[in-house]
Scaffold this motif. Structure first.
Motif, short mmCIF file in Angstrom:
data_model
loop_
_atom_site.label_atom_id
_atom_site.label_comp_id
_atom_site.label_asym_id
_atom_site.label_seq_id
_atom_site.Cartn_x
_atom_site.Cartn_y
_atom_site.Cartn_z
N LYS A 1 0.85 -1.20 0.00
CA LYS A 1 0.00 0.00 0.00
C LYS A 1 0.89 1.24 0.00
N VAL A 2 0.46 2.24 -0.76
CA VAL A 2 1.16 3.52 -0.77
C VAL A 2 0.12 4.59 -0.49
N MET A 3 0.27 5.33 0.58
CA MET A 3 -0.74 6.36 0.88
C MET A 3 -0.12 7.63 1.41
N VAL A 4 -0.90 8.72 1.29
CA VAL A 4 -0.47 9.99 1.87
C VAL A 4 -0.99 10.04 3.30
N GLN A 5 -0.19 10.58 4.21
CA GLN A 5 -0.59 10.61 5.62
C GLN A 5 -1.83 11.47 5.84
N GLU A 6 -2.61 11.08 6.83
CA GLU A 6 -3.79 11.86 7.19
C GLU A 6 -3.41 12.95 8.17
N ARG A 7 -4.26 13.96 8.27
CA ARG A 7 -4.04 15.00 9.25
C ARG A 7 -4.70 14.55 10.55
N ILE A 8 -3.92 14.02 11.44
CA ILE A 8 -4.47 13.48 12.68
C ILE A 8 -4.16 14.40 13.86
N GLY A 9 -2.94 14.96 13.87
CA GLY A 9 -2.51 15.76 15.02
C GLY A 9 -2.81 17.24 14.89
N VAL A 10 -2.23 18.00 15.82
CA VAL A 10 -2.50 19.44 15.84
C VAL A 10 -1.22 20.27 15.75
N LEU A 11 -0.06 19.64 15.82
CA LEU A 11 1.19 20.39 15.72
C LEU A 11 1.63 20.42 14.26
N ARG A 12 2.89 20.78 13.98
CA ARG A 12 3.36 20.81 12.59
C ARG A 12 3.09 19.43 11.96
N PRO A 13 2.48 19.39 10.77
CA PRO A 13 2.23 18.07 10.16
C PRO A 13 3.55 17.45 9.70
N GLY A 14 3.99 16.40 10.36
CA GLY A 14 5.28 15.80 10.06
C GLY A 14 5.23 14.30 10.24
N LYS A 15 6.35 13.75 10.73
CA LYS A 15 6.47 12.31 10.84
C LYS A 15 5.42 11.70 11.78
N GLY A 16 4.97 12.48 12.75
CA GLY A 16 3.96 11.98 13.69
C GLY A 16 2.67 11.61 12.98
N ASP A 17 2.20 12.47 12.10
CA ASP A 17 0.99 12.14 11.34
C ASP A 17 1.24 10.89 10.50
N GLY A 18 2.44 10.76 9.94
CA GLY A 18 2.77 9.59 9.12
C GLY A 18 2.69 8.31 9.94
N MET A 19 3.31 8.31 11.12
CA MET A 19 3.32 7.09 11.94
C MET A 19 1.93 6.78 12.48
N ASN A 20 1.21 7.81 12.89
CA ASN A 20 -0.14 7.57 13.42
C ASN A 20 -1.11 7.10 12.34
N THR A 21 -0.92 7.58 11.11
CA THR A 21 -1.73 7.08 9.99
C THR A 21 -1.51 5.57 9.84
N ALA A 22 -0.25 5.17 9.98
CA ALA A 22 0.07 3.75 9.86
C ALA A 22 -0.54 2.94 11.00
N LEU A 23 -0.48 3.47 12.22
CA LEU A 23 -1.09 2.77 13.37
C LEU A 23 -2.58 2.55 13.14
N GLN A 24 -3.22 3.61 12.66
CA GLN A 24 -4.65 3.56 12.41
C GLN A 24 -4.97 2.50 11.35
#
Ligand code: GDX
Ligand code: MN
Length: 381
Positions: A62-85
């Motif tokens: 699968k290849v996907m663009v990260q979702e906007r999950i957090g509230v700080l600068r959109p960075g690696k955190g959104d990427g990892m959390n998208t994967a967890l989800q």
């Protein structure tokens, strides 16, 4: 039974595709997921290669663009959390592996060693590597120092590479992370700190597996490249400062092997190029923030405005500085960003000249002992 995830942003697609193939070839891996920051050049190349990769290995990619999950600068955190989800909501795999996309020394061994740790029953397996004595300066002076000051009784200060992006999570461990609101908020570089903190807080059992070949990856030039990471990693720790860690989970660290000459001799950053960063561009506002710091540090930093100085920023001075920063640093203030960077730089240079210069074995021993002394001090001994 396992999902392998590579978060990526502007990486060399050749390196990432090679890593995807390595993961797909591993018998334990059922699926690979690549989460991009945006539809960049790497994303396009990967999306194009995807059908062939799937056909050659007979496994989904699968290849996907990260979702906007957090509230700080959109960075690696959104990427990892998208994967967890994705892992928790869209699949039934039992384990999730994260690996940075830019690793050129990646091999099947990394996956096997993590799987072996999980087979032994650990909830989380983290990879650690030999690192140059002047590498990992955020890890030592921000993260491990902060963990020692704030949670001296926990396993946190003793985790070898708390910011490492290479780790295995079992399904319950992953679920525990995503359920925490503050983990979901942390969309920036602070995500590694939040994952590490939360897994220890939840009492997960932790195994650190040693990868002797080390992590060869894209390098930074000047220390300024690290500025955003430094600020976001410190702000993440600061945001947790009132949290308590109630229990002690098991923590086991695989014994390391001999360190290669290459790592022992490597210079982690440009020392001469960093010196002007202590003196250049002071603003009135930044200078006024010095008022909350210990006197010795205040005087030293004031002198830096005309000449680079760092002899004052020893282990003791940094402890006191760090405690003051925990209380006064304002994550939204650019003046505080500048000052935090300069203070950390003074500490990094002081350590380089007084300890790294004495050789690899001395330096690594010093850093580990330093964490121990900070732990004792925080416990009031
Ligand atoms: N999806 C996504 N979105 N991936 C990203 C983003 C983003 O906004 N920013 C970076 N990445 C990926 C990047 O492509 C790479 O695969 C990984 O995250 C790590 O980034 P890199 O630029 O290679 O940073 P570095 O310094 O090698 O990272 C190490 O330190 C970080 C830290 O200290 O916070 C590494 O261990 C990281 O996992 C860790 O987050
Ligand atoms: Mn990297």
């Amino acid at each position: 039974m396992s999902l392998v995830v590579f978060p990526f942003k502007n990486e060399d697609p050749e390196i990432l595709i090679r890593n995807v193939k390595i993961a797909l070839s591993h018998p334990r891996v059922e699926e690979v997921l690549c989460v991009g920051a945006s539809e960049d050049r790497c994303f396009v190349a990967l999306a194009k290669a995807r059908p062939t990769l799937e056909k050659e290995h007979g496994k989904p990619v699968k290849v996907m663009v990260q979702e906007r999950i957090g509230v700080l600068r959109p960075g690696k955190g959104d990427g990892m959390n998208t994967a967890l989800q994705y892992f928790l909501q869209e699949t039934n795999h039992r384990r999730l592996h994260f690996y940075d996309a830019d690793i050129v020394s990646f091999s099947q061994e990394w996956i096997s060693k993590a799987e072996e740790g999980a087979d032994q029953g650990f909830d989380v397996v983290r990879h650690y590597f030999p690192r140059a004595s002047t590498d990992a300066m955020i890890t030592w002076f921000i993260t491990r120092t902060g963990f020692a000051l704030l949670w001296p009784k926990s396993a946190l200060p003793w985790i070898e590479q708390p910011l490492g992006g290479e780790l295995l999570l079992t399904r319950p461990a992953a679920k525990g992370l995503l359920e925490e609101e503050r983990v979901r908020r942390q969309s920036d570089w602070g995500i590694d700190t939040l994952y590490t903190f939360t897994m220890v807080k939840h009492g997960c059992s932790l195994y650190e597996t040693y990868i002797g070949v080390g992590k060869l990856h894209k390098l930074y030039g000047a220390l300024t490249d690290l500025k955003t990471m430094l600020i976001e990693c410190f702000a993440a720790i600061q945001s947790l400062r009132r949290e308590e860690i109630p229990q002690l989970g098991t923590h086991r660290v695989e014994y390391p092997g001999p360190v290669s000459q290459q790592v022992r001799e490597k210079v982690g950053y440009d020392v001469e190029g960093s010196l002007p960063l202590l003196t250049e561009g002071w603003s009135q506002e930044e200078e006024s923030l010095l008022a909350v710091l210990p006197k010795k540090v205040r005087t030293g930093m004031q002198a830096c405005r005309s000449f680079p100085k760092f002899g004052f920023m020893d282990e003791e001075a940094w402890y006191a500085t760090y405690a003051a920063l925990l209380e006064h640093f304002e994550p939204s203030s650019p003046h505080w960003h500048d000052l935090l960077f300069r203070l950390w730089l003074a500490r990094t240079l002081n350590y380089t000249v007084n300890h790294a210069l004495r050789g690899y074995d001395h330096a690594l021993h010093y850093l580990h002992q330093m964490v121990g002394r900070y732990v004792n001090r925080a416990l009031g001994r």
